[in-house]
Motif scaffolding. Structure first.
Motif, short mmCIF file in Angstrom:
data_model
loop_
_atom_site.label_atom_id
_atom_site.label_comp_id
_atom_site.label_asym_id
_atom_site.label_seq_id
_atom_site.Cartn_x
_atom_site.Cartn_y
_atom_site.Cartn_z
N ILE A 116 7.56 45.02 27.84
CA ILE A 116 8.76 45.86 28.02
C ILE A 116 9.97 44.98 28.31
O ILE A 116 11.06 45.21 27.78
N THR A 117 9.78 43.96 29.13
CA THR A 117 10.89 43.05 29.45
C THR A 117 11.39 42.33 28.21
O THR A 117 12.60 42.22 27.99
N VAL A 118 10.46 41.86 27.39
CA VAL A 118 10.86 41.19 26.15
C VAL A 118 11.59 42.16 25.23
O VAL A 118 12.60 41.81 24.60
N GLY A 119 11.12 43.38 25.14
CA GLY A 119 11.78 44.38 24.30
C GLY A 119 13.18 44.70 24.77
O GLY A 119 14.11 44.83 23.95
N ILE A 120 13.37 44.82 26.08
CA ILE A 120 14.70 45.09 26.62
C ILE A 120 15.64 43.93 26.34
O ILE A 120 16.80 44.13 25.96
N LEU A 121 15.17 42.71 26.52
CA LEU A 121 16.00 41.53 26.24
C LEU A 121 16.39 41.48 24.77
O LEU A 121 17.53 41.15 24.42
N ALA A 122 15.43 41.79 23.89
CA ALA A 122 15.73 41.79 22.45
C ALA A 122 16.78 42.85 22.11
O ALA A 122 17.69 42.61 21.31
N LEU A 123 16.68 44.03 22.74
CA LEU A 123 17.67 45.08 22.52
C LEU A 123 19.06 44.66 23.00
O LEU A 123 20.07 44.90 22.34
N LEU A 124 19.10 44.03 24.17
CA LEU A 124 20.39 43.58 24.71
C LEU A 124 21.02 42.52 23.81
O LEU A 124 22.23 42.54 23.56
N LEU A 125 20.21 41.60 23.32
CA LEU A 125 20.74 40.58 22.41
C LEU A 125 21.25 41.23 21.11
O LEU A 125 22.31 40.85 20.60
N HIS A 126 20.50 42.20 20.62
CA HIS A 126 20.92 42.87 19.39
C HIS A 126 22.21 43.66 19.61
O HIS A 126 23.13 43.62 18.78
N LEU A 127 22.31 44.38 20.72
CA LEU A 127 23.52 45.16 21.01
C LEU A 127 24.74 44.27 21.16
O LEU A 127 25.84 44.62 20.72
N ASN A 128 24.56 43.12 21.78
CA ASN A 128 25.69 42.21 21.96
C ASN A 128 26.10 41.52 20.67
O ASN A 128 27.19 40.95 20.59
N SER A 129 25.25 41.55 19.66
CA SER A 129 25.61 40.96 18.37
C SER A 129 26.33 41.93 17.45
O SER A 129 26.85 41.52 16.41
N LEU A 130 26.35 43.22 17.79
CA LEU A 130 26.94 44.22 16.92
C LEU A 130 28.46 44.26 17.07
O LEU A 130 29.01 43.96 18.13
N ARG A 131 29.12 44.62 15.99
CA ARG A 131 30.56 44.82 15.96
C ARG A 131 30.87 46.14 15.27
O ARG A 131 30.12 46.57 14.39
N SER A 132 31.94 46.76 15.66
CA SER A 132 32.43 47.95 14.99
C SER A 132 33.87 47.69 14.59
O SER A 132 34.78 47.73 15.42
N PHE A 133 34.06 47.36 13.31
CA PHE A 133 35.37 46.99 12.76
C PHE A 133 36.01 45.86 13.59
O PHE A 133 37.18 45.91 13.95
N GLY A 134 35.18 44.87 13.89
CA GLY A 134 35.66 43.69 14.58
C GLY A 134 35.65 43.78 16.09
O GLY A 134 35.87 42.76 16.76
N ILE A 135 35.38 44.95 16.67
CA ILE A 135 35.40 45.14 18.11
C ILE A 135 33.97 45.02 18.63
O ILE A 135 33.05 45.64 18.08
N PRO A 136 33.71 44.23 19.71
CA PRO A 136 32.35 44.14 20.26
C PRO A 136 31.81 45.50 20.66
O PRO A 136 32.48 46.29 21.32
N TYR A 137 30.58 45.78 20.23
CA TYR A 137 30.00 47.11 20.42
C TYR A 137 29.75 47.43 21.89
O TYR A 137 29.79 48.60 22.29
N MET A 138 29.50 46.42 22.71
CA MET A 138 29.19 46.65 24.12
C MET A 138 30.40 46.55 25.04
O MET A 138 30.26 46.56 26.26
N ALA A 139 31.61 46.41 24.48
CA ALA A 139 32.81 46.38 25.32
C ALA A 139 32.95 47.73 26.03
O ALA A 139 32.55 48.78 25.49
N PRO A 140 33.50 47.73 27.25
CA PRO A 140 34.05 46.62 28.04
C PRO A 140 33.04 45.97 28.99
O PRO A 140 33.44 45.28 29.93
N ILE A 141 31.73 46.22 28.76
CA ILE A 141 30.71 45.62 29.61
C ILE A 141 30.43 44.20 29.17
O ILE A 141 30.28 43.29 29.99
#
Length: 531
Positions: A459-484
């Motif tokens: 579960i820990t590995v899965g959560i870390l993989a999800l966090l890494l994936h979410l932080n790599s996403l962009r929506s029209f150039g804006i970080p997907y996880m902003a403002p966190i």
């Protein structure tokens, strides 16, 4: 082996050629020869009984032939009769009218200037534009001797009208929602924002459907780079037809291979207006009530319009509840599988004995139990959606109760697993964004597999993989996880915890980089105690 490589290379070349954009053919212009132009129109609409071609003559001596072309059902017949036919056949032929005494080569200008009394008219020089206007609800006027036609705005088809949205209901707030009419939708947004800086640009997408697309944004607040990128991505679309905004969403999103929605959609005008005021861009598609909003953030999927119509403390509590439900929906079955399979020492002894007694006659491990129940619930959920509304809810609720009770009595699953899966399914319904709820339903199976293989470590590995994936996403150039992530402290006032309205004095910095100030700072706008 070389033959296989050669055939594979030739296949790639064929696929590449098949997807190469065809060179646009040169337009066929209107000739001005009335009989020839009319024959071209009749040949095109020969098999279309709903397209009406009405010919008549104008002028005192009835020497000028003319015709109107419109689509029955898409054009308003009352407007055509009272403001086009009557004006052309009666008003223009009156002896007191100075139109008939004008030179023949200027009659079309007089028709546009003083005869037609409809709202909007445009000139048409080629047949492709003529056919598109006719099939869009407009009425085209063709006059003998002129190499251009007149398109009059007479669209008047029946639509659903403004009604309460079904996918985003609120207890307190407006009850109006978008419809399938593009002009109705743009008008609903303008009712909310009465500002001349609210721009509405329109274009057509789809070589066959020629679907109208409207792009709305507030000049001076929106980031010009985002507007330019929206136009660039829309212009690159080369598709035969667009029937819903989901076509556009899938073609312009930043990352295709992600379960998370990177483009927000809503059928509420107040939500779209609030997004425009923050500096976002709205994409409205004719034929659907769902409006796309870009750029989109992850935290936006946990917010509802009612958060801003209630007090800040109530809104913050409800947002925290949604975040907790997000964790339950994602990790509930996984955590149960990991604890009961690998980490029994984490459970109190009485609870462990109770769970062991329940699972005494169950032949499957906890992972198989969870998969069986999750698949059964997914089938019931989908059946409840697709069945008629009168029986859909009854089937899903009764089916779940009967199926769960029967599975426990048959010894296929334990009672505790039914409780965990039911709680997970209920928590999944809390999400305001339906596409985010679907994403969690897909990810839940992956987390269950990791927990069954490696326990809490999986579960820990899965959560870390999800966090890494979410932080790599962009929506029209804006970080997907902003403002966190990246952390912007000033923008955290409207994330999980919502500050009072007097404290929300700035727009999101990464979205609106031009006009950050939304209202007066808190020192000037906060009410004094006792007043």
């Amino acid at each position: 082996m070389n033959l296989f490589r050669t055939s594979k290379k030739s296949m790639r070349e064929k696929i590449k050629k098949s997807f190469e954009k065809e060179e646009p053919s040169s337009p066929e212009f209107i000739t001005g020869i009335f009989s020839q132009d009319l024959q071209r129109i009749n040949q095109t609409f020969e098999k279309s009984s709903d397209v009406v071609v009405r010919t008549f003559t104008i002028g005192l001596d009835a020497s000028i032939h003319a015709a109107i072309i419109y689509t029955d059902g898409l054009a308003d017949s009352t407007v055509i009769q009272n403001f086009i036919l009557e004006s052309l056949m009666i008003d223009i032929n009156q002896k007191g009218s100075e139109t008939v005494y004008h030179p023949r080569n200027k009659i079309i200008q007089r028709v546009k200037d003083s005869i037609l009394t409809v709202g909007k008219i445009t000139d048409i020089k080629d047949f492709e534009t003529l056919f598109t206007d006719v099939l869009s609800g407009n009425t085209v006027i063709l006059i003998e001797g002129f190499c251009e036609a007149i398109s009059a705005s007479t669209a008047g088809w029946e639509d659903r009208g403004v009604s309460e949205p079904t996918s985003q209901t609120v207890v307190r707030g407006p009850r109006e929602g978008f419809s399938e009419n593009l002009r109705t939708n743009t008008a609903l947004v303008r009712r909310k924002i009465k500002d001349s800086n609210l721009y509405c640009e329109q274009k057509q997408i789809g070589k066959v459907t020629k679907t109208s697309i409207a792009i709305m944004y507030i000049n001076g607040i929106v980031n010009d780079k985002v507007v330019k990128e929206v136009h660039h991505r829309l212009d690159k679309i080369d598709i035969g037809g667009v029937l819903e905004s989901g076509y556009i969403e899938e073609l312009i999103q930043d990352d295709t291979f992600t379960p998370f929605p990177t483009i927000f959609n809503s059928e509420r005008p107040d939500v779209v207006a609030a997004c425009l005021l923050e500096g976002r861009v709205a994409i409205l598609v004719d034929g659907t009530p769902f409006v796309l909003v870009v750029p989109s953030l992850f935290i936006q999927n946990f917010q509802v319009p009612e958060d801003y119509y209630q007090r800040a403390d109530i809104s913050s509590l409800l947002r925290l509840l949604r975040v907790i439900c997000f964790l339950i929906a994602l990790l509930g079955p996984s955590f149960y599988i990991a604890v009961t399979t690998y980490h029994q020492e984490m459970l109190p002894t009485p609870l462990l004995i109770s769970l062991a007694a329940q699972r005494e006659g169950v032949p499957f491990p906890a992972f198989v139990e969870a998969v069986i129940m999750e698949v059964a619930f997914e089938i019931l959920r989908e059946a409840g959606i697709r069945m008629p509304r009168a029986v859909g809810q009854a089937v899903s609720i009764v089916g779940a109760l009967v199926l769960g009770q029967a599975a426990v009595e048959a010894g296929i699953v334990s009672a505790s697993m039914v409780i965990v899966v039911s709680l997970t399914a209920i928590a999944n319904f809390v999400f305001p964004a339906y596409n985010m709820a679907i994403s969690i339903r897909m990810l839940r199976f992956g987390m269950m597999l990791l927990s069954a293989s490696f326990g809490l470590y999986g579960i820990t590995v899965g959560i870390l993989a999800l966090l890494l994936h979410l932080n790599s996403l962009r929506s029209f150039g804006i970080p997907y996880m902003a403002p966190i992530s990246p952390l912007i402290p000033d923008d955290l006032k409207d994330t999980v915890i919502r500050f009072p309205q007097w404290a929300l004095f700035s727009r999101p910095r990464l979205i609106s980089q031009k006009n950050i100030k939304r209202e007066a700072p808190p020192a000037a706008s906060r009410p004094e105690p006792g007043k």
